[in-house]
Design a protein around this motif. Structure first.
Motif, PDB file in Angstrom:
ATOM      1  N   PRO A  52      48.142  61.905  37.698  1.00  0.00           N
ATOM      2  CA  PRO A  52      49.164  61.879  38.748  1.00  0.00           C
ATOM      3  C   PRO A  52      50.225  62.940  38.441  1.00  0.00           C
ATOM      4  O   PRO A  52      50.548  63.174  37.271  1.00  0.00           O
ATOM      5  CB  PRO A  52      49.767  60.469  38.642  1.00  0.00           C
ATOM      6  CG  PRO A  52      48.760  59.662  37.889  1.00  0.00           C
ATOM      7  CD  PRO A  52      48.029  60.618  36.994  1.00  0.00           C
ATOM      8  N   ALA A  53      50.750  63.543  39.497  1.00  0.00           N
ATOM      9  CA  ALA A  53      51.744  64.607  39.301  1.00  0.00           C
ATOM     10  C   ALA A  53      52.664  64.664  40.511  1.00  0.00           C
ATOM     11  O   ALA A  53      52.311  64.173  41.585  1.00  0.00           O
ATOM     12  CB  ALA A  53      51.051  65.954  39.104  1.00  0.00           C
ATOM     13  N   PRO A  54      53.830  65.249  40.359  1.00  0.00           N
ATOM     14  CA  PRO A  54      54.713  65.421  41.519  1.00  0.00           C
ATOM     15  C   PRO A  54      54.063  66.357  42.533  1.00  0.00           C
ATOM     16  O   PRO A  54      53.206  67.172  42.168  1.00  0.00           O
ATOM     17  CB  PRO A  54      55.964  66.080  40.925  1.00  0.00           C
ATOM     18  CG  PRO A  54      55.862  65.896  39.449  1.00  0.00           C
ATOM     19  CD  PRO A  54      54.406  65.805  39.135  1.00  0.00           C
ATOM     20  N   ASP A  83      56.879  73.103  34.923  1.00  0.00           N
ATOM     21  CA  ASP A  83      57.148  73.919  33.735  1.00  0.00           C
ATOM     22  C   ASP A  83      56.916  73.152  32.434  1.00  0.00           C
ATOM     23  O   ASP A  83      55.883  73.265  31.808  1.00  0.00           O
ATOM     24  CB  ASP A  83      58.562  74.498  33.808  1.00  0.00           C
ATOM     25  CG  ASP A  83      58.745  75.711  32.923  1.00  0.00           C
ATOM     26  OD1 ASP A  83      58.250  75.697  31.779  1.00  0.00           O
ATOM     27  OD2 ASP A  83      59.384  76.690  33.357  1.00  0.00           O
ATOM     28  N   GLY A  84      57.882  72.335  32.019  1.00  0.00           N
ATOM     29  CA  GLY A  84      57.744  71.662  30.731  1.00  0.00           C
ATOM     30  C   GLY A  84      57.242  70.236  30.882  1.00  0.00           C
ATOM     31  O   GLY A  84      57.398  69.617  31.931  1.00  0.00           O
ATOM     32  N   VAL A 138      58.527  65.761  33.339  1.00  0.00           N
ATOM     33  CA  VAL A 138      58.101  67.106  33.742  1.00  0.00           C
ATOM     34  C   VAL A 138      59.261  67.777  34.471  1.00  0.00           C
ATOM     35  O   VAL A 138      59.998  67.132  35.219  1.00  0.00           O
ATOM     36  CB  VAL A 138      56.842  67.042  34.643  1.00  0.00           C
ATOM     37  CG1 VAL A 138      57.079  66.226  35.904  1.00  0.00           C
ATOM     38  CG2 VAL A 138      56.332  68.444  34.997  1.00  0.00           C
ATOM     39  N   SER A 139      59.434  69.069  34.228  1.00  0.00           N
ATOM     40  CA  SER A 139      60.413  69.829  34.996  1.00  0.00           C
ATOM     41  C   SER A 139      59.705  70.528  36.148  1.00  0.00           C
ATOM     42  O   SER A 139      58.607  71.069  35.982  1.00  0.00           O
ATOM     43  CB  SER A 139      61.138  70.841  34.106  1.00  0.00           C
ATOM     44  OG  SER A 139      60.208  71.624  33.383  1.00  0.00           O
ATOM     45  N   SER A 140      60.343  70.483  37.329  1.00  0.00           N
ATOM     46  CA  SER A 140      59.750  71.030  38.548  1.00  0.00           C
ATOM     47  C   SER A 140      60.718  72.013  39.190  1.00  0.00           C
ATOM     48  O   SER A 140      61.824  71.642  39.574  1.00  0.00           O
ATOM     49  CB  SER A 140      59.438  69.900  39.535  1.00  0.00           C
ATOM     50  OG  SER A 140      59.242  70.425  40.842  1.00  0.00           O
ATOM     51  N   TRP A 141      60.289  73.274  39.290  1.00  0.00           N
ATOM     52  CA  TRP A 141      61.141  74.269  39.953  1.00  0.00           C
ATOM     53  C   TRP A 141      61.192  73.983  41.457  1.00  0.00           C
ATOM     54  O   TRP A 141      62.210  74.208  42.093  1.00  0.00           O
ATOM     55  CB  TRP A 141      60.619  75.685  39.707  1.00  0.00           C
ATOM     56  CG  TRP A 141      60.816  76.175  38.297  1.00  0.00           C
ATOM     57  CD1 TRP A 141      60.633  75.466  37.149  1.00  0.00           C
ATOM     58  CD2 TRP A 141      61.251  77.481  37.902  1.00  0.00           C
ATOM     59  NE1 TRP A 141      60.925  76.254  36.068  1.00  0.00           N
ATOM     60  CE2 TRP A 141      61.300  77.489  36.486  1.00  0.00           C
ATOM     61  CE3 TRP A 141      61.586  78.649  38.602  1.00  0.00           C
ATOM     62  CZ2 TRP A 141      61.678  78.635  35.759  1.00  0.00           C
ATOM     63  CZ3 TRP A 141      61.963  79.787  37.874  1.00  0.00           C
ATOM     64  CH2 TRP A 141      62.016  79.765  36.485  1.00  0.00           C
ATOM     65  N   ALA A 168      64.421  69.725  39.565  1.00  0.00           N
ATOM     66  CA  ALA A 168      64.680  68.425  38.937  1.00  0.00           C
ATOM     67  C   ALA A 168      63.793  68.226  37.717  1.00  0.00           C
ATOM     68  O   ALA A 168      62.772  68.906  37.543  1.00  0.00           O
ATOM     69  CB  ALA A 168      64.396  67.305  39.941  1.00  0.00           C
ATOM     70  N   VAL A 169      64.209  67.273  36.907  1.00  0.00           N
ATOM     71  CA  VAL A 169      63.327  66.727  35.879  1.00  0.00           C
ATOM     72  C   VAL A 169      62.882  65.363  36.360  1.00  0.00           C
ATOM     73  O   VAL A 169      63.710  64.514  36.722  1.00  0.00           O
ATOM     74  CB  VAL A 169      64.039  66.620  34.517  1.00  0.00           C
ATOM     75  CG1 VAL A 169      63.141  65.931  33.490  1.00  0.00           C
ATOM     76  CG2 VAL A 169      64.449  68.002  34.032  1.00  0.00           C
ATOM     77  N   LEU A 170      61.585  65.162  36.411  1.00  0.00           N
ATOM     78  CA  LEU A 170      61.003  63.957  36.976  1.00  0.00           C
ATOM     79  C   LEU A 170      60.263  63.173  35.901  1.00  0.00           C
ATOM     80  O   LEU A 170      59.854  63.733  34.879  1.00  0.00           O
ATOM     81  CB  LEU A 170      60.022  64.331  38.100  1.00  0.00           C
ATOM     82  CG  LEU A 170      60.601  65.232  39.195  1.00  0.00           C
ATOM     83  CD1 LEU A 170      59.502  65.718  40.131  1.00  0.00           C
ATOM     84  CD2 LEU A 170      61.680  64.496  39.980  1.00  0.00           C
ATOM     85  N   ARG A 171      60.110  61.877  36.159  1.00  0.00           N
ATOM     86  CA  ARG A 171      59.289  61.053  35.271  1.00  0.00           C
ATOM     87  C   ARG A 171      58.141  60.509  36.108  1.00  0.00           C
ATOM     88  O   ARG A 171      58.356  59.846  37.123  1.00  0.00           O
ATOM     89  CB  ARG A 171      60.113  59.907  34.711  1.00  0.00           C
ATOM     90  CG  ARG A 171      59.369  59.036  33.708  1.00  0.00           C
ATOM     91  CD  ARG A 171      60.316  58.015  33.166  1.00  0.00           C
ATOM     92  NE  ARG A 171      59.778  57.224  32.064  1.00  0.00           N
ATOM     93  CZ  ARG A 171      60.523  56.418  31.312  1.00  0.00           C
ATOM     94  NH1 ARG A 171      61.819  56.298  31.561  1.00  0.00           N
ATOM     95  NH2 ARG A 171      59.982  55.730  30.337  1.00  0.00           N
ATOM     96  N   VAL A 172      56.936  60.808  35.665  1.00  0.00           N
ATOM     97  CA  VAL A 172      55.742  60.395  36.399  1.00  0.00           C
ATOM     98  C   VAL A 172      55.087  59.242  35.648  1.00  0.00           C
ATOM     99  O   VAL A 172      54.703  59.384  34.483  1.00  0.00           O
ATOM    100  CB  VAL A 172      54.749  61.566  36.540  1.00  0.00           C
ATOM    101  CG1 VAL A 172      53.526  61.126  37.333  1.00  0.00           C
ATOM    102  CG2 VAL A 172      55.421  62.757  37.196  1.00  0.00           C
ATOM    103  N   HIS A 173      54.981  58.099  36.310  1.00  0.00           N
ATOM    104  CA  HIS A 173      54.392  56.916  35.683  1.00  0.00           C
ATOM    105  C   HIS A 173      52.875  56.935  35.838  1.00  0.00           C
ATOM    106  O   HIS A 173      52.327  57.642  36.686  1.00  0.00           O
ATOM    107  CB  HIS A 173      54.997  55.657  36.297  1.00  0.00           C
ATOM    108  CG  HIS A 173      56.473  55.537  36.008  1.00  0.00           C
ATOM    109  ND1 HIS A 173      56.977  54.816  34.958  1.00  0.00           N
ATOM    110  CD2 HIS A 173      57.544  56.098  36.614  1.00  0.00           C
ATOM    111  CE1 HIS A 173      58.300  54.916  34.928  1.00  0.00           C
ATOM    112  NE2 HIS A 173      58.676  55.696  35.939  1.00  0.00           N
TER     113      HIS A 173
END
Ligand SMILES: [Ca+2]
Ligand SMILES: [Ca+2]
Length: 311
Positions: A230-232, A238-239, A250-253, A257-262
């Motif tokens: 699963p991903a945004p 990026d990271g 994960v960081s998303s350009w 934002a920096v997101l947390r993917v469960h």
């Protein structure tokens, strides 16, 4: 992707605001990442206060060195692919004081460092991705130790070390994930199924990459078999930092934002309003997410607890 939040996540979303970016900024700065090859604990002590530090030069990556308890920040300084030998690594204290802006410095005659990006710690060694070479430095003194050229590499981006000591590096330009056998890079995975890997992290289940052209994949460290995760939505990831509850940061350009993917695909925002957030790290001692940006600021913000609460 749909963001179906289980009750605990919905509760978190209502009960605590994502760490909003207040516009402060010390004149110095930095934050840390993390050197533990295993997934990072999501519980532990209360999270430390936010820090926001400026004064970097295309700060692409940050790691926490838990032995020294210091944050290391990689500064590309100029063109991300330019072999200008002016890159540097900064040391920053966890309270946001820049201890040494140019701790490892390409300007030093003894040091070659062009455009440092992802870093990883292994024993007494700090590995740094630098365009087409993985450079090794002494973790404590910063002295150069070794160079590991990666023939054909275009844009080495992130480095990670597995629990067995294996070193991995991504090439976002050529779309390759390498595994080092000794000092020799061997292609572990490549091609359309992999995408253009940017961030990489490792846990006991294998290697995980997030891709600049979108998506996340788990890669078998032995066979190179690729499994989508699963991903945004969107591209320009990026990271990545793997957490021990099966989620990842994960960081998303695209999202700035920096997101947390469960594991179930639910996505939470950990930090919003951060354009060009690059190779994030984690300071597990302080439960602090470390976020370097190409706008030359290092943010350190609390990692929300797995149960949804912040403190
Ligand atoms: Ca440079
Ligand atoms: Ca990166």
């Amino acid at each position: 992707m749909p963001h179906e939040h289980p009750p605990r996540l919905a509760r978190w979303a209502r009960g605590s605001r994502p760490a909003a970016l207040t516009v402060l900024f010390l004149a110095v700065g930095c934050s840390g990442g993390d050197a533990d090859p295993e997934a990072h604990a999501t519980e532990g002590p209360p999270a430390s206060p936010e820090i926001h530090v400026s004064g970097f030069a295309a700060s692409e990556a940050v790691r926490h060195d838990p032995e020294v308890d210091v944050y290391l920040v990689a500064n590309i300084s100029g063109d991300p692919t330019g072999k200008d030998d002016d890159g540097f690594i900064s040391r920053v204290s966890p309270d946001g004081e820049v201890l040494e802006l140019r701790w490892i410095d390409g300007a030093d005659e003894a040091v070659t460092l062009h455009a440092p990006k992802g870093m990883a710690l292994k024993g007494d060694t700090l590995f740094v991705a630098d365009i087409d070479v993985v450079r090794a430095f002494d973790r404590h003194t910063g002295a150069p130790l070794q160079e590991r050229p990666v023939p054909g590499a275009e844009f080495l981006n992130d480095v990670a070390v597995g629990g067995d000591g294996t070193v991995y590096v991504t090439d976002t330009g050529a779309g390759v994930l390498y595994r080092f056998e000794g000092t020799e890079p061997v292609v572990l995975a490549a091609g359309e199924a992999l995408g253009r890997p940017n961030g990489v992290d490792v846990d006991e289940h294998g290697v995980v990459i997030v891709a600049w052209d979108g998506g996340a994949r788990r890669v078998d460290p032995e066979t190179g078999a690729i499994t989508p995760l699963p991903a945004p939505d969107g591209e320009r990831l990026d990271g990545v930092v793997l957490l021990d509850d099966g989620s990842y940061l994960v960081s998303s350009w695209d999202h700035e934002a920096v997101l947390r993917v469960h594991a179930d695909g639910a996505v939470d925002t950990v930090l919003a309003g951060v354009p060009r957030a690059a190779d994030i790290g984690l300071d597990p001692t302080r439960r602090r997410v470390l976020v370097p940006t190409f706008d030359n600021v290092l943010h350190g913000v609390p990692l929300p607890r797995s149960d949804g609460g912040q403190e």
